[in-house]
Write an enzyme that holds these catalytic residues in place. Structure first.
Site, short mmCIF file in Angstrom:
data_model
loop_
_atom_site.label_atom_id
_atom_site.label_comp_id
_atom_site.label_asym_id
_atom_site.label_seq_id
_atom_site.Cartn_x
_atom_site.Cartn_y
_atom_site.Cartn_z
NE ARG A 194 -13.02 -12.52 8.00
CZ ARG A 194 -11.93 -12.00 7.47
NH1 ARG A 194 -11.62 -12.29 6.22
NH2 ARG A 194 -11.14 -11.21 8.17
CG PHE B 35 0.05 7.62 0.29
CD1 PHE B 35 -0.62 8.01 -0.86
CD2 PHE B 35 0.08 8.49 1.37
CE1 PHE B 35 -1.24 9.26 -0.93
CE2 PHE B 35 -0.52 9.73 1.31
CZ PHE B 35 -1.19 10.12 0.16
CB THR C 275 9.37 8.53 -2.44
OG1 THR C 275 10.14 9.69 -2.12
CG2 THR C 275 9.64 7.46 -1.40
CE LYS D 189 -3.86 -2.22 2.46
NZ LYS D 189 -3.20 -3.50 2.85
#
Length: 239
Positions: free
Chosen positions: A179, A65, A70, A63
């Site tokens: 699930r 950010f 960068t 993830k």
């Protein structure tokens, strides 16, 4: 036999435990997710071992950010590993930077829309603009696709809406928050069963605790594979 649509999240404390779990699951599982929680526990080493020594597919869930330069540098470094999927936040500039970093590699960049552990109250607390979550998710997905994302991460509840987007043609939808019936939903708030997630348009589902915390993890994984191959999971986006 395994089914690549099932991605098992190795949310365990260390690479050693992850390797033990993968060994226990054997040929029932062919695709694994390794996330931030294991990064300091040897996650990259585990990813490499599962890929190179056991022939598994690997989803690195970072993830990412940050500023574009960068993100591009980080993805370029990670792309040197033989990975299959990598997550970044779904902001268009982040996606574009990640695609630059992955240029020339087979690494698929997946954009996170809104985490499946969040609801509207959580978004309000984070000062995210008003609007229903499905509308926000589909808007972020469309913008991520336009920026070059190979796919998106979204809850099963939004999979059908994303699949209907013109921008989603040929793109991947990967759904956590899955699930099986009778399992604890834990910290997930927007969930569905494996069959329902795939029927809604998901290409891959991510399942962690219902498998690795089961009394018999291999049997739990096999049950999900069987469900994915059931008539209830039939949908037109297989391929």
């Amino acid at each position: 036999m395994s089914d690549d649509r099932l991605i098992v999240a190795l949310d365990v404390p260390s690479a050693i435990e992850g390797l033990h779990m993968a060994s226990a699951l054997g040929d029932t599982v062919s695709f694994y997710k390794i996330g931030l929680g294991m990064l300091t526990g040897g996650g990259l080493a585990l990813a490499n071992e599962l890929k190179q020594d056991f022939g598994k597919r690997i989803f690195l869930d970072m993830k990412l950010f940050d500023i574009g330069a960068t993100v591009e540098a980080a993805v370029r470094g990670l792309a040197q590993f033989d990975l299959d999927f990598l997550t970044v936040h779904g902001d268009p500039y982040v996606v574009r930077a990640a695609k630059e970093g992955a240029a020339g590699k087979d690494l698929k960049i997946l954009a996170v829309t809104i985490l499946t552990s969040l609801d509207r109250a959580d978004l309000d607390a984070a000062l995210i603009r008003p609007g229903d979550i499905p509308e926000l998710v589909t808007t972020r997905a469309a913008r991520a696709f336009e920026a070059g994302a190979d796919g998106v991460i979204a809850s099963p509840n939004e999979a059908a809406l994303i699949r209907a987007l013109p921008e989603a043609e040929g793109k991947l939808i990967v759904t956590p928050g899955v699930r099986p019936v009778g399992t604890d939903k834990g910290d997930q708030k927007r969930i569905a069963t494996p069959a329902n997630a795939v029927a809604a348009g998901a290409d891959h589902i991510v399942v962690g605790r219902p498998i690795h915390m089961a009394a018999d993890p291999k049997a739990a994984a096999q049950s999900i594979v069987d469900e994915l191959r059931s008539p209830q999971a039939k949908q037109p986006n297989i391929g």
